[in-house]
Scaffold this active site. Structure first.
Site, short mmCIF file in Angstrom:
data_model
loop_
_atom_site.label_atom_id
_atom_site.label_comp_id
_atom_site.label_asym_id
_atom_site.label_seq_id
_atom_site.Cartn_x
_atom_site.Cartn_y
_atom_site.Cartn_z
N ASP A 83 5.65 4.42 5.10
CA ASP A 83 6.49 3.42 5.78
C ASP A 83 6.52 2.07 5.06
O ASP A 83 7.10 1.11 5.57
CB ASP A 83 6.09 3.27 7.26
CG ASP A 83 4.65 2.83 7.45
OD1 ASP A 83 3.82 3.09 6.55
OD2 ASP A 83 4.35 2.23 8.50
N HIS A 107 1.29 3.92 1.91
CA HIS A 107 1.76 4.69 3.06
C HIS A 107 3.28 4.75 3.03
O HIS A 107 3.94 3.78 2.61
CB HIS A 107 1.28 4.05 4.38
CG HIS A 107 -0.13 4.38 4.72
ND1 HIS A 107 -0.91 3.61 5.54
CD2 HIS A 107 -0.91 5.44 4.35
CE1 HIS A 107 -2.11 4.17 5.67
NE2 HIS A 107 -2.14 5.27 4.95
N HIS A 149 0.85 -1.20 0.00
CA HIS A 149 0.00 0.00 0.00
C HIS A 149 0.88 1.25 0.00
O HIS A 149 2.10 1.15 0.20
CB HIS A 149 -0.98 -0.01 1.18
CG HIS A 149 -0.35 0.07 2.54
ND1 HIS A 149 0.53 -0.88 3.03
CD2 HIS A 149 -0.47 1.00 3.53
CE1 HIS A 149 0.89 -0.55 4.26
NE2 HIS A 149 0.31 0.60 4.59
N ASP A 165 -0.37 -3.95 5.80
CA ASP A 165 -0.99 -3.69 7.09
C ASP A 165 -2.46 -4.07 7.00
O ASP A 165 -3.09 -3.86 5.97
CB ASP A 165 -0.89 -2.21 7.43
CG ASP A 165 0.54 -1.72 7.61
OD1 ASP A 165 1.48 -2.51 7.50
OD2 ASP A 165 0.72 -0.52 7.83
#
Lengths: 301, 301
Positions: free
Chosen positions: B64, B62, B60, B210
């Protein structure tokens, strides 16, 4: 004035060296200059207080000067930052950062202001009562600016003994600091020079990376206290410097000499060389006061 | 099958910990899974041969899990890469990377293929004669996929003694490896099972980060050998897990147990906890075979 070198090597982050980023402490500001991948870890390692950074200056949009910025902006959000942040950099920087924040649905909860640069002439990009910052247009493969940071002249320092001697009232101090003469009650004029000392000479720092040899900047950076000038190559690789629009240590020293700067700091070294001492040796043949930047090094002026 | 953990902590790069990235060695592939800031340095520190990476899977967008990708792509260019590169990730990844390359006028001199994902159903995203990779749709704040890596069943292993005994010609070996029976010149049928051994059981690895607790994935990952499942929080912070769409160690263990996986590896820890051992303790109350990911750790299956 204090300069923290977070990274000063060219091209890519490596196991022991970091690409370009530095923090200039000047008149209570913490200015971040360039922000390569790894900058936020280098800020932590060098124990620099993140939250005090409010102005970030990006020279150009090559990864080794810029790819740490999206992560730093996100980290500020995660740390709960509320204070606004100003980013100065080439046109396009706003679109890039905005797109990355949009894709991650990670909008900042602090105000983020972009000051996009596109002029080929030097511009005043930041100013307050203590400091000014001008761009230094450079010559690289993409649109690039260096930055010239100048302290402003402080107010004059009060000579307490003289003020006492003439029994001058406190209400006059503000004007005296600004350079006003005083007329005593008996009509006598006391020149300001008798009541005050000169303030400290304001300091200046010129950051010039990345650029080919560019004598055109000499006039703008004349007599600055400290010049950071890139020296990606040695003269033996001047063909590579020409090809990639970088400078050699000798060229950096030539600029420093022509501009009569106080001190030259070299950086942005190609990792092809066995020792960065070679850069210093080459530069000192032309200009004596040369220091080598290195990751984690702190210069105090 | 070998798993190199390059980074397994949530949110931001820190002095001693890295956000998510890992390399799966499987059937002579080196698959890079997620690519947080700092990944290229972690690849160097872990002595992983950059040039062998040809497929990158991004869960994804994001930071991080993703902000190291632009730099890695640029570094491959600087290292003179010629081999093509395939990137699998959420829709938008191509626009983001392309914009950054455009701004730096740093187009790659190797072919860069983007395989953008937007389906909410599992998809086959990569397949060759040795391995398949399917997405595992997850439940996070933005569009997110895990990835399921499965070795294919090898050919049957020849039983050299049996082949000798029946004096079978080499020209038949290829068919025998594929499971064919043999009819001898005298008309006798020799069943394949007498001429071959079973190949090794193919291995499988599911990467799930996540995600909030998501029992819907149990069916897809049933009986995989190894499950990496995020556990950002402990149950004591389940309110934060719910709010941020992350899982607790207990929830990760529940998924592992329901799916009857061979081994559970935990990761994506919030840095708020004093010791990651707490995650293992909590998970083992539900599922016994738990290992803790940590930066630099290598798992061999």
């Amino acid at each position: 004035m204090k300069l923290h070198i977070l990274g000063c090597y060219a091209a890519t982050p490596r196991t022991l060296t970091n690409p370009t980023s530095q923090v200039l402490e000047i008149k209570n500001h913490l200015f971040l200059i360039d922000c390569a991948e790894g900058t936020q870890v280098q800020l932590r390692k060098n124990k620099i207080k993140f939250s005090r950074i409010t102005h970030i200056f990006i020279s150009h949009l090559h990864g080794d000067h810029f790819f740490g910025l999206p992560g730093l902006i996100s980290t500020f959000r995660l740390l709960g930052r509320e204070k606004e942040m100003h980013i100065y950099g080439p046109k396009g920087i706003k679109e890039a950062i905005t797109l990355l924040l949009k894709l991650g649905d990670s909008w900042t909860n602090y105000h983020l202001y972009f000051h996009e640069l596109s002029s080929k002439e030097s511009e005043l990009v930041f100013e307050d009562d203590k400091v000014s910052v001008h761009t230094i247009p450079l010559n690289h493969r993409v649109y690039t600016n260096g930055f010239l940071f100048r302290e402003k002249l402080d107010e004059r320092k009060l000579n307490v003994d003289a003020l006492d001697k003439y029994n001058i009232d406190k209400s006059q101090f503000r004007n005296i600091k600004k350079g006003q003469n005083i007329i005593l009650e008996n009509g006598e004029l006391v020149p300001n020079s008798e009541l005050t000392f000169d303030p400290k000479k304001p300091k200046s720092y010129a950051y010039c990376s990345d650029t080919a040899y560019m004598p055109e900047i000499v006039q703008q950076i004349a007599e600055v206290d400290v010049l950071y000038h890139e020296s990606t190559f040695l003269e033996s690789e001047s063909h590579l410097a020409n090809k990639t629009k970088h400078a050699t240590a000798k060229e950096a020293a030539a600029v420093a000499g022509e501009a009569k700067v106080g001190q030259l700091i070299l950086g942005h070294y190609s990792t092809r060389y066995k020792s960065i001492d070679l850069f210093k040796e080459e530069a000192q043949q032309i200009f004596p006061n040369v220091e080598l930047a290195d990751d984690g090094k702190v210069f105090e002026f």
